[in-house]
Design a protein around this motif. Structure first.
Motif, PDB file in Angstrom:
ATOM      1  N   HIS A 206     -12.854  21.094   2.647  1.00 53.70           N
ATOM      2  CA  HIS A 206     -12.116  20.956   3.570  1.00 53.70           C
ATOM      3  C   HIS A 206     -11.103  19.938   3.475  1.00 53.70           C
ATOM      4  O   HIS A 206     -10.775  20.288   4.248  1.00 53.70           O
ATOM      5  N   LEU A 207     -12.012  18.917   3.153  1.00 52.14           N
ATOM      6  CA  LEU A 207     -11.412  18.115   3.634  1.00 52.14           C
ATOM      7  C   LEU A 207     -10.040  17.252   2.210  1.00 52.14           C
ATOM      8  O   LEU A 207      -9.207  16.910   2.391  1.00 52.14           O
ATOM      9  N   VAL A 208     -10.522  17.828   0.836  1.00 52.83           N
ATOM     10  CA  VAL A 208      -9.265  17.577   0.485  1.00 52.83           C
ATOM     11  C   VAL A 208      -7.508  17.572   0.777  1.00 52.83           C
ATOM     12  O   VAL A 208      -6.672  17.304   0.657  1.00 52.83           O
ATOM     13  N   LEU A 209      -7.157  19.214   1.475  1.00 52.74           N
ATOM     14  CA  LEU A 209      -5.638  19.647   1.386  1.00 52.74           C
ATOM     15  C   LEU A 209      -5.580  18.638   2.368  1.00 52.74           C
ATOM     16  O   LEU A 209      -4.551  17.524   2.455  1.00 52.74           O
ATOM     17  N   PRO A 210      -6.029  18.497   3.652  1.00 54.50           N
ATOM     18  CA  PRO A 210      -5.420  17.621   5.186  1.00 54.50           C
ATOM     19  C   PRO A 210      -5.571  15.766   4.714  1.00 54.50           C
ATOM     20  O   PRO A 210      -4.063  15.290   4.175  1.00 54.50           O
ATOM     21  N   ALA A 211      -6.912  15.616   3.750  1.00 53.31           N
ATOM     22  CA  ALA A 211      -6.365  14.318   3.144  1.00 53.31           C
ATOM     23  C   ALA A 211      -5.347  14.328   1.926  1.00 53.31           C
ATOM     24  O   ALA A 211      -4.225  12.986   2.302  1.00 53.31           O
ATOM     25  N   ALA A 212      -5.115  14.925   1.003  1.00 53.87           N
ATOM     26  CA  ALA A 212      -3.548  14.664   0.550  1.00 53.87           C
ATOM     27  C   ALA A 212      -2.193  15.213   0.519  1.00 53.87           C
ATOM     28  O   ALA A 212      -1.933  14.001   0.703  1.00 53.87           O
ATOM     29  N   ALA A 213      -2.702  16.022   1.503  1.00 52.08           N
ATOM     30  CA  ALA A 213      -1.276  16.176   2.984  1.00 52.08           C
ATOM     31  C   ALA A 213      -0.875  14.721   3.621  1.00 52.08           C
ATOM     32  O   ALA A 213       0.179  13.327   3.093  1.00 52.08           O
ATOM     33  N   LEU A 214      -1.948  14.554   3.852  1.00 56.31           N
ATOM     34  CA  LEU A 214      -1.707  12.992   4.449  1.00 56.31           C
ATOM     35  C   LEU A 214      -1.466  11.548   4.120  1.00 56.31           C
ATOM     36  O   LEU A 214      -0.693  10.756   3.765  1.00 56.31           O
ATOM     37  N   GLY A 215      -2.187  11.580   2.534  1.00 53.24           N
ATOM     38  CA  GLY A 215      -2.386  10.645   1.921  1.00 53.24           C
ATOM     39  C   GLY A 215      -0.789  10.596   0.954  1.00 53.24           C
ATOM     40  O   GLY A 215      -0.534   9.623   0.617  1.00 53.24           O
ATOM     41  N   LEU A 216      -0.375  12.088   0.454  1.00 57.57           N
ATOM     42  CA  LEU A 216       0.563  12.036  -0.141  1.00 57.57           C
ATOM     43  C   LEU A 216       1.768  10.715   0.523  1.00 57.57           C
ATOM     44  O   LEU A 216       2.932  10.724  -0.274  1.00 57.57           O
ATOM     45  N   ALA A 217       1.650  11.451   2.628  1.00 56.00           N
ATOM     46  CA  ALA A 217       3.513  10.832   2.404  1.00 56.00           C
ATOM     47  C   ALA A 217       3.135   9.394   2.364  1.00 56.00           C
ATOM     48  O   ALA A 217       4.586   9.215   2.939  1.00 56.00           O
ATOM     49  N   PHE A 218       2.137   9.362   2.723  1.00 62.88           N
ATOM     50  CA  PHE A 218       1.912   7.827   2.593  1.00 62.88           C
ATOM     51  C   PHE A 218       1.526   6.474   1.789  1.00 62.88           C
ATOM     52  O   PHE A 218       1.884   5.973   1.195  1.00 62.88           O
ATOM     53  N   ALA A 219       1.913   7.048   0.682  1.00 67.05           N
ATOM     54  CA  ALA A 219       1.920   6.747  -0.799  1.00 67.05           C
ATOM     55  C   ALA A 219       3.060   6.208  -1.068  1.00 67.05           C
ATOM     56  O   ALA A 219       3.419   4.845  -1.949  1.00 67.05           O
ATOM     57  N   PRO A 220       4.398   6.552  -0.670  1.00 60.39           N
ATOM     58  CA  PRO A 220       5.822   6.312  -1.411  1.00 60.39           C
ATOM     59  C   PRO A 220       5.801   5.068  -0.918  1.00 60.39           C
ATOM     60  O   PRO A 220       6.233   4.058  -1.666  1.00 60.39           O
ATOM     61  N   PRO A 221       5.503   4.684   0.461  1.00 59.71           N
ATOM     62  CA  PRO A 221       5.417   2.871   1.202  1.00 59.71           C
ATOM     63  C   PRO A 221       5.331   2.170  -0.272  1.00 59.71           C
ATOM     64  O   PRO A 221       5.653   0.990  -0.841  1.00 59.71           O
ATOM     65  N   ILE A 222       3.308   2.321  -0.426  1.00 59.14           N
ATOM     66  CA  ILE A 222       2.606   1.817  -1.446  1.00 59.14           C
ATOM     67  C   ILE A 222       3.499   1.727  -2.781  1.00 59.14           C
ATOM     68  O   ILE A 222       3.530   0.814  -3.275  1.00 59.14           O
ATOM     69  N   VAL A 223       4.311   2.278  -3.406  1.00 55.18           N
ATOM     70  CA  VAL A 223       4.636   2.405  -4.910  1.00 55.18           C
ATOM     71  C   VAL A 223       5.857   1.367  -4.612  1.00 55.18           C
ATOM     72  O   VAL A 223       5.747   0.520  -5.038  1.00 55.18           O
ATOM     73  N   ARG A 224       6.875   1.527  -3.523  1.00 57.25           N
ATOM     74  CA  ARG A 224       7.992   1.047  -3.760  1.00 57.25           C
ATOM     75  C   ARG A 224       7.588  -0.683  -3.601  1.00 57.25           C
ATOM     76  O   ARG A 224       8.581  -1.441  -4.157  1.00 57.25           O
ATOM     77  N   VAL A 225       6.720  -0.956  -2.272  1.00 59.43           N
ATOM     78  CA  VAL A 225       5.981  -2.224  -2.219  1.00 59.43           C
ATOM     79  C   VAL A 225       5.383  -3.646  -3.200  1.00 59.43           C
ATOM     80  O   VAL A 225       5.680  -4.431  -3.757  1.00 59.43           O
ATOM     81  N   LEU A 226       4.575  -2.245  -3.892  1.00 57.99           N
ATOM     82  CA  LEU A 226       3.621  -2.904  -5.186  1.00 57.99           C
ATOM     83  C   LEU A 226       4.902  -3.060  -6.566  1.00 57.99           C
ATOM     84  O   LEU A 226       4.731  -3.925  -6.672  1.00 57.99           O
ATOM     85  N   ARG A 227       5.858  -2.335  -6.888  1.00 55.15           N
ATOM     86  CA  ARG A 227       6.944  -2.756  -7.635  1.00 55.15           C
ATOM     87  C   ARG A 227       7.566  -3.453  -7.176  1.00 55.15           C
ATOM     88  O   ARG A 227       7.631  -4.108  -8.262  1.00 55.15           O
ATOM     89  N   SER A 228       8.202  -3.903  -5.548  1.00 56.83           N
ATOM     90  CA  SER A 228       9.280  -4.287  -5.988  1.00 56.83           C
ATOM     91  C   SER A 228       8.848  -6.206  -5.603  1.00 56.83           C
ATOM     92  O   SER A 228       8.762  -6.917  -6.197  1.00 56.83           O
ATOM     93  N   SER A 229       6.970  -6.342  -5.578  1.00 54.55           N
ATOM     94  CA  SER A 229       6.533  -7.689  -4.911  1.00 54.55           C
ATOM     95  C   SER A 229       6.287  -7.472  -6.379  1.00 54.55           C
ATOM     96  O   SER A 229       6.219  -8.775  -7.142  1.00 54.55           O
ATOM     97  N   LEU A 230       6.399  -6.950  -7.243  1.00 56.65           N
ATOM     98  CA  LEU A 230       5.393  -7.043  -8.553  1.00 56.65           C
ATOM     99  C   LEU A 230       6.562  -7.646  -9.930  1.00 56.65           C
ATOM    100  O   LEU A 230       6.739  -8.342  -9.667  1.00 56.65           O
ATOM    101  N   LEU A 231       7.932  -7.560  -9.607  1.00 55.18           N
ATOM    102  CA  LEU A 231       8.970  -7.218  -9.357  1.00 55.18           C
ATOM    103  C   LEU A 231      10.009  -9.165  -9.600  1.00 55.18           C
ATOM    104  O   LEU A 231      10.014  -9.696 -10.034  1.00 55.18           O
ATOM    105  N   ASP A 232       9.166  -9.222  -8.351  1.00 58.76           N
ATOM    106  CA  ASP A 232       9.442 -10.290  -7.706  1.00 58.76           C
ATOM    107  C   ASP A 232       8.728 -11.937  -8.350  1.00 58.76           C
ATOM    108  O   ASP A 232       8.567 -12.960  -8.499  1.00 58.76           O
ATOM    109  N   VAL A 233       7.168 -11.455  -8.436  1.00 64.08           N
ATOM    110  CA  VAL A 233       6.307 -12.099  -9.313  1.00 64.08           C
ATOM    111  C   VAL A 233       6.536 -12.969 -10.162  1.00 64.08           C
ATOM    112  O   VAL A 233       6.668 -14.082 -10.800  1.00 64.08           O
TER     113      VAL A 233
END
Lengths: 334, 584, 280
Positions: free
Chosen positions: A200-227
């Protein structure tokens, strides 16, 4: 470390105080009459007036706030007008579900975010980078409630693979020890309950998690590039360290700092996003309680749930700040 | 035994060469100095050795051999195995070259482990003792930001020499450091180099420094070696006109004062240089002849020049007699000036008092220098004078009027009397405004009309020796020296009585520095203004200023006439500074 | 103009312009009145599917209303909210950011604490509470978004203003005799405009989502206004029988938000803006 957490928690207290005052004032100037709402429709005007003075609604606003504060200090946050149960009880019943969902979603978002960020970083300078970057921009345009609806349609309706209402199969007994269903299922040793709760948790957690993953992707990438532009990375290469070691030992720890800040902010937004997902998946958490209360103009609940969200956000922020200090030696006291 | 040999080495960005036909060799135990101004390509050799050329750059010809092995062709794994073990690097910016989130011990340990040195802790402590770091055991648990720049550089030097490498490449290792620390670091490197018999490639912009510590020197101009020889010979008897001009552009710190020779214009850009047929230095060369523009001069025994015999004849114009006419009025009077910063962090030692009780005057038309090392409070002093900081105590009297306490009237008086030239033109010029608007900012503030502003702006730019078309350009379209001229022009627009200049020639090449110093001297003759010149460079101060204030930890420890103070320093710290700058 | 050479900016601008045109021309483009109920033609599939009716290109919903017409009229609400609310939030947030960042001191402290208080609320929760107080209606949605989202501008812009105000050229302008007003408008504001434009574009996407969310839970547009969020709520009731009635508005929201995000992202890149990442 504890000292830092304590100090940060202390600064959260006045914020909480202001928030509660604002909530109180905002909800009291509403064109809704809680007294009238709490009476049966047949009540006379005189009866409603009596109720109003009994509830203290005829006194000045600040005095009302003082009374509320005093009661709150004694653990009395009032009664729900509509459900006629203590508000504290209602929140205590629903809060674990929301925390469970938010934590699961954050795990999904972190895993996807860190993985995606590293993958995008590995693509740097290649032709695929532009496409991958544009893809994250597009992914960022899908808010959690669209993912939620999409998942219901694909996994629930089309494939019929996963359940999409509630926290548990209706046929199963619900263990009630801590309120955290996954934990409770383990505590009572019921594999079937654990399995159903997870499903029962899979779908709601995936929906919520998927929506919040892209900003993390971008920040990690850009801070790695900076570093990687920093001198110490170049110096580490000049010492002949391997690329893998440079990434793991030297770059990631530095790049984690901006990501951590973002995730702290994101967690706050995550609780907001969980409200929609809860509504869509009929998930019995704070969000559903809140939306029902809003529809019924159940002010004590709105006030208490609003306050609970604030406490959650402030608690997360305090934790993130503490973690930041642990990871960043510059902020530690000399 | 030859440790490093470059033959015909050519590095290019796309089809534009940045290093052309470089031939060098470095023997074991020797120090080779690679000298050049910014843009000469001197850092490219170090990067080629590390195989870390910037993106888009590549070696397009020639050979580069380390210890007989081809550095360019060997497999990457073998090349990487050499780094840190056989070839080590000392960086330019020590403060940023150590990972901020790992302790010194972790980073040093990691390096020792890779080198296969057992008992890493003891080895690290021994290495730190060898570079004269105090409390080596305690240092292991510290983070880089808790160390000073000099200490970080010592750690990095210890790291570089830890594996007993055959070659150490040091790219401007002291540029970011104070002069007293520079002297210590140079001494330390020489000590380790001799002790281990290491070969050192020393890359620098400072000809004097190179001549002092290097066995051999190669001078780079526009991507090619124009002169090479024994260190002493190159400085004493330059064979190439460029080397001679560089030497004459550098104000001397000892001996009789002399005028500076300022090379006109700047080094040609890479693309422009590619189109030139003859010697690339010819357009700026004082002794160039017809043959110089027709073909490229081949490398001779000492220099790549057709007219090397004329080099010795190049001389700076004779020194103008010092008649500056310092008046008797005080333009600036500072009495017991103090500045305390409320929230600390700027100065770890001795609390947060940046300026503690400064008393000094600047007379009408007088050039007064403030010298001191970083953190001495000399910049804060300048900011107090112009009003960017508010004094915590004491008084500032500008042109007879107390302006210590703010207020609109005091501000207006300040605006009319004093102007500031900032250190970094990059940050001091709004990148979104045109040059003509930047230099006439003062008039704009007074509400002067557009056409009058343009007229004044054009005149100013001409006076600064800037081309007329500079008026319509944006700051990023100017060279570093041109930006600094615009910076000065803006400050002089309304002819203030006092100019405060914070390190305005530091970070510039010697030839550009000489141009600016000559410009300041000319402007002084034509307009008569007083100057508070904040600088760390004693040679420049000696050349330009009448009086000097020596600052340490917020205190003025000595002040007096430049000639007097430099000849007979009375304070211990002044002696220390002078000794370090003279390289003793 | 550099931004015009970026593929993202062009793609984003084209999408946004297309949605804007749909909104403006909705009365002329829509085949039906969006509120007309055709009780004989309930839950029709789109025209290209079996059983579809060419009269209803995207089919009908549970009450027999034309999905395409509702979609077009829904764009009016979405764009109205996106444009006005984000401009309002930008105005409030950036004004406070300039005051806080340039003046510093107690003004900065006060505004900083206000942002702290606001940030301790998840935005969705705060707007829900505000909407409870304000009541439904597009104007109130706009008002709520401005009240909630000014912090996004204030927070990011304030740190940028602090960086800019510390540059020497700002000091130089002051020393040249510029007053505070002239210094801020000539030296500080122009340097922050790229960031502001970028934030504005991203905020428009956020406003579209927030409006949809509020309408979805029944606290957004009034019942007589057509909004995409309402269409989703209606479509969800008939997810088995008429999935397209749900997907049309979902797709519309996605495309519109993607347009704003592409535009903002492209602008950020081409105008070289440093900014704190973060979607909501």
């Amino acid at each position: 470390m504890l000292l830092i957490l304590a100090r940060r928690a202390l600064t959260a207290v006045p914020i909480l105080f202001v928030v509660s005052l604002m909530l109180f004032v905002a909800l009291r100037v509403l064109p809704v009459d809680p007294a009238a709402m709490s009476m049966p429709p047949s009540a006379t005007l005189a009866e409603i007036d009596a109720m109003r003075s009994q509830m203290g609604l005829d006194r000045p606003l600040l005095e009302q706030y003082g009374i509320w504060l005093n009661q709150a200090a004694h653990g009395d946050f009032g009664q729900s007008l509509h459900l006629r149960r203590p508000v504290l009880r209602l929140v205590a019943d629903t809060l674990p579900a929301t925390i469970e969902l938010a934590v699961a979603a954050m795990l999904v978002a972190s895993a996807l975010g860190v993985g995606g960020g590293l993958a995008l970083f590995a693509l740097r300078g290649r032709r695929a980078e532009l496409a991958a970057e544009s893809a994250t921009t597009v992914l960022m345009s899908v808010p959690e409630f669209l993912w939620a609806l999409l998942f219901i349609f694909v996994f629930g309706v089309l494939l019929q693979a996963l359940p999409f209402t509630g926290r548990l199969d209706a046929s199963l007994p619900r263990p009630d020890i801590t309120g955290f269903l996954l934990l409770d299922a383990v505590l009572v040793g019921r594999v079937d309950v654990l399995w159903s709760a997870l499903a029962h948790l899979v779908l709601p957690a995936a929906a919520l998690g998927l929506a919040f993953a892209p900003p993390i992707v971008r920040v990690l990438r850009s801070s790695l590039l900076d570093v990687y532009h920093d001198d110490y990375i170049r110096q580490a290469r000049l010492r002949g360290l391997s690329e893998g070691r440079i990434l793991c030992r030297h770059a990631l720890k530095n790049a984690a700092l901006p990501m951590l800040t973002l995730m702290g902010v994101q967690f706050g937004f995550l609780f907001g996003g969980s409200l929609l997902v809860e509504v869509i998946y009929s998930y019995p958490g704070l969000g559903n309680l809140m939306v029902d209360a809003v529809r019924n103009a159940d002010l004590p609940i709105i006030q208490m749930v609003g306050l609970t969200y604030c406490v959650l956000v402030l608690a997360i922020n305090t934790l993130v700040d503490g973690l930041y200090v642990v990871l960043n030696p510059k902020l530690r006291r000399r | 035994m030859t440790v490093l040999r470059a033959e015909g080495l050519t590095v290019a960005m796309g089809d534009v060469p940045v290093l052309r036909d470089i031939g060098l060799s470095l023997e074991a135990g020797q120090v080779l100095g690679l000298v050049g101004e910014s843009g000469a390509g001197k850092s490219m050799l170090g990067r080629a050795i590390a195989r870390m050329l910037p993106a888009g750059f590549g070696v397009v010809g020639g050979a580069l051999a380390f210890d007989g092995a081809d550095l360019l062709a060997m497999p990457a794994a073998r090349h990487r195995a050499l780094l840190g073990r056989e070839i080590a690097f000392v960086p330019q910016e020590p403060l940023t070259a150590l990972n901020p989130v790992l302790t010194i011990g972790r980073q040093f340990g990691e390096h020792l482990k890779r080198l296969g040195i057992p008992r890493a802790r003891d080895a690290a402590i021994a290495a730190f003792e060898a570079v004269h770091l105090r409390d080596p055991a305690g240092l292991l648990g510290r983070y880089p930001h808790q160390l000073s720049g000099g200490m970080c550089q010592r750690v990095l030097i210890a790291m570089a020499f830890a594996g007993r490498p055959k070659l150490v490449v040091a790219d401007e290792p002291t540029t970011a450091l104070d002069v007293t620390i520079e002297a210590n670091i140079v001494r330390l490197m020489a000590e380790l180099q001799r002790g281990h018999g290491t070969a050192v490639l020393f890359i620098t912009h400072n000809l004097r420094l190179a001549a002092r510590i290097c066995d051999d020197i190669a001078v780079l101009y526009s991507g090619a070696v124009v002169e090479r020889g024994r260190g002493r010979d190159v400085l004493a008897q330059p064979a190439h006109p460029y080397t001679r001009c560089l030497q004459l552009a550098d104000p001397p710190l000892t001996g009789p004062p002399r005028a500076l020779y300022a090379l006109p214009e700047t080094m040609p850009g890479l693309r422009d240089a590619m189109r030139m047929k003859g010697c690339r230095f010819a357009p700026r060369c004082p002794v160039a002849g017809d043959e110089c523009t027709r073909g490229s001069p081949p490398m001779g025994p000492r220099a790549a020049c057709f007219r090397t015999e004329l080099t010795g004849g190049i001389a700076a114009p004779s020194l103008q007699t010092q008649q500056h006419g310092v008046g008797m009025d005080n333009v600036l009077e500072a009495i017991g000036l103090r500045k305390r910063f409320a929230t600390g962090g700027l100065f770890r030692r001795g609390g947060t008092l940046a300026v503690r009780g400064a008393d000094f005057i600047v007379r009408d038309g007088e050039f007064v220098a403030v010298v001191g090392e970083s953190g001495s409070g000399k910049s804060t002093l300048g900011r107090l004078v112009v009003g960017l900081e508010t004094a915590s105590g004491g008084r500032i009297v500008l042109d007879g009027r107390d302006v210590t306490r703010g207020g609109e009237a005091a501000r207006r008086h300040r605006v009319a009397t004093v102007r500031m030239v900032f250190q970094d033109p990059q940050s001091a010029l709004n990148p979104r405004r045109r040059v003509i608007d930047l230099v006439t900012q003062t008039l704009e503030a007074r509400g002067v009309g557009r056409s009058a502003r343009r007229e004044r702006g054009r005149a100013l730019l001409a006076e600064m020796g800037l081309p007329p078309d500079a008026a319509g350009r944006m700051p990023h379209q100017l060279s570093g020296g041109q930006k600094q001229r615009v910076n000065i022009a803006r400050a002089l627009c309304s002819l203030p009585r006092l100019l405060v200049a914070d390190e305005i020639v530091s970070g510039l090449d010697v030839s550009v520095q000489a141009q600016l110093l000559l410009l300041l001297a000319r402007l002084r003759r034509e307009h008569r203004f007083a100057l508070l010149f904040i600088s760390h460079d004693l040679a420049v101060v000696r050349h330009l200023c009448d009086r000097v204030l020596v600052m340490r930890s917020g205190e003025i420890v000595e002040q007096g006439a430049v000639a007097e103070v430099f000849a007979n320093p009375r304070h211990e710290y002044t002696r220390e500074l002078l000794a370090a700058a003279r390289g003793h | 103009m550099r931004p015009l050479r970026s593929g993202r900016v062009i793609a984003g601008a084209v999408i946004v312009a297309a949605v804007l045109m749909c909104a403006l021309l909705a009365p002329h483009l829509a085949p039906h009145d969006p509120d007309d109920q055709n009780l004989i033609a309930q839950l029709l599939p789109p025209a290209w599917q079996v059983g579809g009716d060419a009269d209803y290109p995207l089919g009908t919903d549970g009450l027999g209303r034309c999905v395409l017409s509702r979609l077009l009229f829904g764009a009016r609400v979405a764009m109205e909210v996106a444009l006005i609310a984000s401009l309002g939030a930008a105005l409030v947030g950036s004004l406070l950011a300039y005051v806080a960042g340039y003046l510093g001191g107690w003004a900065d402290w006060l505004i900083g604490r206000a942002v702290d208080v606001w940030m301790s609320f998840p935005p969705v929760i705060l707007s829900l509470i505000l909407m409870t107080g304000l009541g439904t209606g597009v104007r109130n949605v706009i008002f709520a978004i401005v009240l909630v989202d000014w912090t996004r501008f204030c927070r990011v812009l304030r740190s940028e203003v602090i960086v800019v105000a510390r540059r020497d050229y700002v000091s130089a302008a002051r020393l040249s005799g510029f007053g505070h007003w002239r210094t801020v408008t000539r030296e500080v504001v122009p340097a922050t405009v790229p960031l502001l434009v970028t934030l504005l574009s991203l905020e428009m996407g956020i406003a579209v989502v927030v409006e949809a969310v509020l309408s979805f839970v029944g606290l957004g547009a009034r019942a007589d206004q057509v909004a995409w969020g309402q269409m989703i709520a209606d479509g969800r009731q008939a997810i088995y029988q008429a999935p397209w009635a749900l997907f049309a508005p979902v797709l519309a929201i996605f495309v519109t938000v993607a347009g704003f995000n592409l535009l903002g992202d492209g602008l950020r890149r081409t105008l070289d803006v440093r900014m704190v990442e973060g979607r909501e």
